[in-house]
Design a protein around this motif. Structure first.
Motif, PDB file in Angstrom:
ATOM      1  N   GLY A   1       0.814  -1.214   0.000  1.00  0.00           N
ATOM      2  CA  GLY A   1       0.000   0.000   0.000  1.00  0.00           C
ATOM      3  C   GLY A   1       0.843   1.256   0.000  1.00  0.00           C
ATOM      4  O   GLY A   1       2.072   1.223  -0.069  1.00  0.00           O
ATOM      5  N   ILE A   2       0.162   2.375   0.063  1.00  0.00           N
ATOM      6  CA  ILE A   2       0.791   3.689   0.070  1.00  0.00           C
ATOM      7  C   ILE A   2       0.118   4.529   1.140  1.00  0.00           C
ATOM      8  O   ILE A   2      -1.090   4.411   1.374  1.00  0.00           O
ATOM      9  CB  ILE A   2       0.688   4.359  -1.319  1.00  0.00           C
ATOM     10  N   GLY A   3       0.909   5.387   1.794  1.00  0.00           N
ATOM     11  CA  GLY A   3       0.338   6.216   2.850  1.00  0.00           C
ATOM     12  C   GLY A   3       1.128   7.484   3.053  1.00  0.00           C
ATOM     13  O   GLY A   3       2.146   7.723   2.403  1.00  0.00           O
ATOM     14  N   LYS A   4       0.663   8.305   3.976  1.00  0.00           N
ATOM     15  CA  LYS A   4       1.353   9.548   4.309  1.00  0.00           C
ATOM     16  C   LYS A   4       1.036   9.923   5.741  1.00  0.00           C
ATOM     17  O   LYS A   4      -0.091   9.740   6.202  1.00  0.00           O
ATOM     18  CB  LYS A   4       0.947  10.675   3.369  1.00  0.00           C
TER      19      LYS A   4
ATOM     20  N   SER B   1       0.753  18.917  14.043  1.00  0.00           N
ATOM     21  CA  SER B   1       1.518  19.773  14.948  1.00  0.00           C
ATOM     22  C   SER B   1       2.868  19.101  15.148  1.00  0.00           C
ATOM     23  O   SER B   1       3.185  18.094  14.503  1.00  0.00           O
ATOM     24  CB  SER B   1       0.788  19.942  16.278  1.00  0.00           C
ATOM     25  N   ASP B   2       3.697  19.647  16.040  1.00  0.00           N
ATOM     26  CA  ASP B   2       4.996  19.046  16.296  1.00  0.00           C
ATOM     27  C   ASP B   2       4.884  17.674  16.934  1.00  0.00           C
ATOM     28  O   ASP B   2       5.802  16.860  16.847  1.00  0.00           O
ATOM     29  CB  ASP B   2       5.834  19.955  17.209  1.00  0.00           C
ATOM     30  N   THR B   3       3.752  17.392  17.578  1.00  0.00           N
ATOM     31  CA  THR B   3       3.617  16.135  18.335  1.00  0.00           C
ATOM     32  C   THR B   3       2.525  15.214  17.797  1.00  0.00           C
ATOM     33  O   THR B   3       2.359  14.104  18.315  1.00  0.00           O
ATOM     34  CB  THR B   3       3.317  16.451  19.812  1.00  0.00           C
ATOM     35  N   VAL B   4       1.793  15.645  16.779  1.00  0.00           N
ATOM     36  CA  VAL B   4       0.692  14.832  16.261  1.00  0.00           C
ATOM     37  C   VAL B   4       0.733  14.848  14.738  1.00  0.00           C
ATOM     38  O   VAL B   4       0.915  15.897  14.122  1.00  0.00           O
ATOM     39  CB  VAL B   4      -0.682  15.350  16.749  1.00  0.00           C
ATOM     40  N   LYS B   5       0.545  13.632  14.148  1.00  0.00           N
ATOM     41  CA  LYS B   5       0.459  13.516  12.699  1.00  0.00           C
ATOM     42  C   LYS B   5      -0.827  12.780  12.328  1.00  0.00           C
ATOM     43  O   LYS B   5      -1.294  11.929  13.082  1.00  0.00           O
ATOM     44  CB  LYS B   5       1.659  12.745  12.143  1.00  0.00           C
ATOM     45  N   VAL B   6      -1.379  13.116  11.163  1.00  0.00           N
ATOM     46  CA  VAL B   6      -2.567  12.441  10.655  1.00  0.00           C
ATOM     47  C   VAL B   6      -2.116  11.317   9.726  1.00  0.00           C
ATOM     48  O   VAL B   6      -1.264  11.520   8.856  1.00  0.00           O
ATOM     49  CB  VAL B   6      -3.482  13.418   9.897  1.00  0.00           C
ATOM     50  N   ILE B   7      -2.694  10.117   9.932  1.00  0.00           N
ATOM     51  CA  ILE B   7      -2.362   8.954   9.104  1.00  0.00           C
ATOM     52  C   ILE B   7      -3.408   8.784   8.009  1.00  0.00           C
ATOM     53  O   ILE B   7      -4.613   8.806   8.286  1.00  0.00           O
ATOM     54  CB  ILE B   7      -2.316   7.663   9.940  1.00  0.00           C
ATOM     55  N   THR B   8      -2.970   8.613   6.749  1.00  0.00           N
ATOM     56  CA  THR B   8      -3.864   8.220   5.658  1.00  0.00           C
ATOM     57  C   THR B   8      -3.174   7.092   4.888  1.00  0.00           C
ATOM     58  O   THR B   8      -1.990   7.189   4.564  1.00  0.00           O
ATOM     59  CB  THR B   8      -4.157   9.392   4.706  1.00  0.00           C
ATOM     60  N   GLU B   9      -3.951   6.012   4.597  1.00  0.00           N
ATOM     61  CA  GLU B   9      -3.372   4.872   3.895  1.00  0.00           C
ATOM     62  C   GLU B   9      -4.410   4.204   2.997  1.00  0.00           C
ATOM     63  O   GLU B   9      -5.617   4.211   3.300  1.00  0.00           O
ATOM     64  CB  GLU B   9      -2.864   3.805   4.876  1.00  0.00           C
ATOM     65  N   ILE B  10      -3.924   3.626   1.913  1.00  0.00           N
ATOM     66  CA  ILE B  10      -4.714   2.725   1.069  1.00  0.00           C
ATOM     67  C   ILE B  10      -3.892   1.456   0.911  1.00  0.00           C
ATOM     68  O   ILE B  10      -2.691   1.516   0.638  1.00  0.00           O
ATOM     69  CB  ILE B  10      -5.009   3.342  -0.309  1.00  0.00           C
ATOM     70  N   ALA B  11      -4.534   0.301   1.090  1.00  0.00           N
ATOM     71  CA  ALA B  11      -3.809  -0.967   0.993  1.00  0.00           C
ATOM     72  C   ALA B  11      -4.646  -1.995   0.233  1.00  0.00           C
ATOM     73  O   ALA B  11      -5.881  -1.913   0.205  1.00  0.00           O
ATOM     74  CB  ALA B  11      -3.464  -1.488   2.380  1.00  0.00           C
ATOM     75  N   THR B  12      -3.984  -2.945  -0.380  1.00  0.00           N
ATOM     76  CA  THR B  12      -4.643  -4.091  -1.005  1.00  0.00           C
ATOM     77  C   THR B  12      -4.065  -5.372  -0.436  1.00  0.00           C
ATOM     78  O   THR B  12      -2.883  -5.410  -0.072  1.00  0.00           O
ATOM     79  CB  THR B  12      -4.465  -4.049  -2.541  1.00  0.00           C
ATOM     80  N   TYR B  13      -4.920  -6.413  -0.328  1.00  0.00           N
ATOM     81  CA  TYR B  13      -4.540  -7.665   0.320  1.00  0.00           C
ATOM     82  C   TYR B  13      -4.781  -8.812  -0.651  1.00  0.00           C
ATOM     83  O   TYR B  13      -5.744  -8.798  -1.418  1.00  0.00           O
ATOM     84  CB  TYR B  13      -5.382  -7.894   1.582  1.00  0.00           C
ATOM     85  N   HIS B  14      -3.904  -9.798  -0.564  1.00  0.00           N
ATOM     86  CA  HIS B  14      -4.042 -10.956  -1.451  1.00  0.00           C
ATOM     87  C   HIS B  14      -3.878 -12.246  -0.653  1.00  0.00           C
ATOM     88  O   HIS B  14      -2.888 -12.409   0.070  1.00  0.00           O
ATOM     89  CB  HIS B  14      -2.979 -10.902  -2.559  1.00  0.00           C
ATOM     90  N   ASP B  15      -4.863 -13.113  -0.807  1.00  0.00           N
ATOM     91  CA  ASP B  15      -4.789 -14.445  -0.192  1.00  0.00           C
ATOM     92  C   ASP B  15      -4.270 -15.402  -1.257  1.00  0.00           C
ATOM     93  O   ASP B  15      -4.965 -15.711  -2.222  1.00  0.00           O
ATOM     94  CB  ASP B  15      -6.179 -14.870   0.321  1.00  0.00           C
TER      95      ASP B  15
END
Length: 399
Positions: A134-137, A142-156
């Motif tokens: 996947g890809i994320g950012k 702020s200096d102490t907090v970040k926002v997480i965003t991600e997209i992922a794909t899964y394969h069995d």
């Protein structure tokens, strides 16, 4: 879909191998905790014993550790709930479970975004092992907090189906790197990374590059310059003091045995002019009227040039040769040729100031004809005087 997943996995692996070999810089922060909400979409073809799964959601907890500025790893736990439609009963229900796994993360320069890939164990109803990429950012809130965003794909790989997820949350980074104090090995006040003279002796004053200062820019450092205020452009000795060279020939006055050398000439180690030997030569021919010994044009440019040559090389001498044409008696022609030579000598002495002792005359009469033909043109060129001056002289060698 399977091809896309495999291509993404291979690309991530190649990128990871290359980048890991190149990056070893200290990370901005070393660890983080994250809490995120997840939307999970299941593959419609995902096989179940007695029904099918639909979309779901979950809460994800993660702990990450950055080895370098580019590379990190994380452990992730997700409390996952998937919608379930039974093939036996009507209506849909939800099933709770969990998804646990690890990921390797590669952060692009300036944390623009990151790529990740890993293995997950999903236990919702039935247990299965999934590979994911996947890809994320991590967005700075702020200096102490970040926002997480991600997209992922899964394969069995076992059942051959693909799911995907979208995740949004927050992370708390901690363990920031402390930059090491810059080193100054020679204690001159300039750190090693900017010090172009890293072995400066103790106590020597240096400039911004860490090198000893030369205030008068004469090429001699202040630490040894006994004349630290030499005017710009002055030649100096090893002590930084002016070297006197009055004739500017490159030999200092103290060693110059010829202190008034002309400009532009080569000199030897004693400051004296270096001479070359050179052969100089000039030839002049003056024609006379028939039976005349008079020099008709004494200021002719060729005669003036001959006189200047004699003045330029005062050590030279000349023999003026008189000649006549063939007509007439031999005795008459001999006398006429001698008078022609003598008259030309008088012009050189009286009009141009050439010393008479440097000039000798001789008559050859008709014995040395230039043209033996018996016509007017031959007679004209034979009525003449001729003079050649040749000498070897020393001339200064130019630089």
């Amino acid at each position: 879909m399977k091809k896309h997943f495999k291509l993404a996995a291979i690309s991530l692996a190649v990128l990871s191998t290359t980048a890991f070999a190149q990056d070893s810089s200290e990370p901005e922060y070393k660890q983080w905790f994250g809490l995120s909400g997840m939307f999970y979409n299941t593959d419609p073809g995902r096989p179940l014993t007695e029904g099918v799964y639909d979309d779901g959601q979950g809460i994800s907890f993660e702990y990450g550790f950055r080895f370098t500025q580019s590379w990190a790893a994380r452990i992730e736990y997700t409390d996952l709930e998937l919608d379930y439609t039974s093939a036996i009963s009507t209506g849909s229900t939800s099933e709770d479970g969990e998804m646990v796994g690890i990921d390797a993360l590669y952060f692009m320069p300036d944390d623009m975004y990151y790529l990740f890939g890993g293995i997950k164990r999903q236990s919702v109803g039935e247990s299965t092992t999934l590979a994911n990429v996947g890809i994320g950012k991590h967005w700075d809130l702020s200096d102490t907090v970040k926002v997480i965003t991600e997209i992922a794909t899964y394969h069995d790989f076992g059942e051959d189906y693909n799911d995907y997820s979208v995740k949004v949350g927050v992370s708390i980074p901690f363990g920031k790197s402390t930059p090491a104090a810059p080193q100054d090995s020679d204690n001159d006040g300039v750190v090693d990374s900017r010090d172009q003279c890293p072995m400066t002796p103790a106590g020597v004053r240096v400039d911004a590059t860490g090198c000893s200062v030369d205030n008068d820019n004469d090429g001699v450092l202040n630490s040894v310059d006994q004349c630290p205020n030499t005017p710009a452009g002055t030649k100096v000795d090893a002590k930084g003091c002016a070297i006197k060279d009055a004739d500017n020939d490159g030999v200092v006055d103290a060693m110059d045995e010829c202190p008034d050398t002309a400009a532009g000439v080569k000199v030897d180690a004693k400051g004296c002019t270096v001479f070359d030997e050179e052969t100089v030569e000039i030839t002049l021919r003056v024609l006379f009227d028939n039976e005349s010994a008079v020099v008709k044009m004494p200021k002719d440019p060729e005669i003036s040039e001959f006189a200047e040559f004699m003045k330029q090389y005062p050590s030279t001498t000349a023999v003026i040769e008189g000649h006549t044409s063939a007509p007439g008696s031999e005795a008459y022609n001999m006398d006429l040729s001698e008078r022609r030579a003598a008259n030309f000598k008088d012009v050189m002495v009286d009009m141009y100031g050439i010393d008479s002792d440097r000039l000798e005359t001789i008559g050859y009469g008709e014995s040395r004809l230039l043209d033996t033909a018996s016509n007017a043109e031959a007679h004209r060129v034979n009525r003449r005087i001729s003079v050649t001056v040749k000498d070897t002289v020393k001339v200064p060698e130019e630089k």
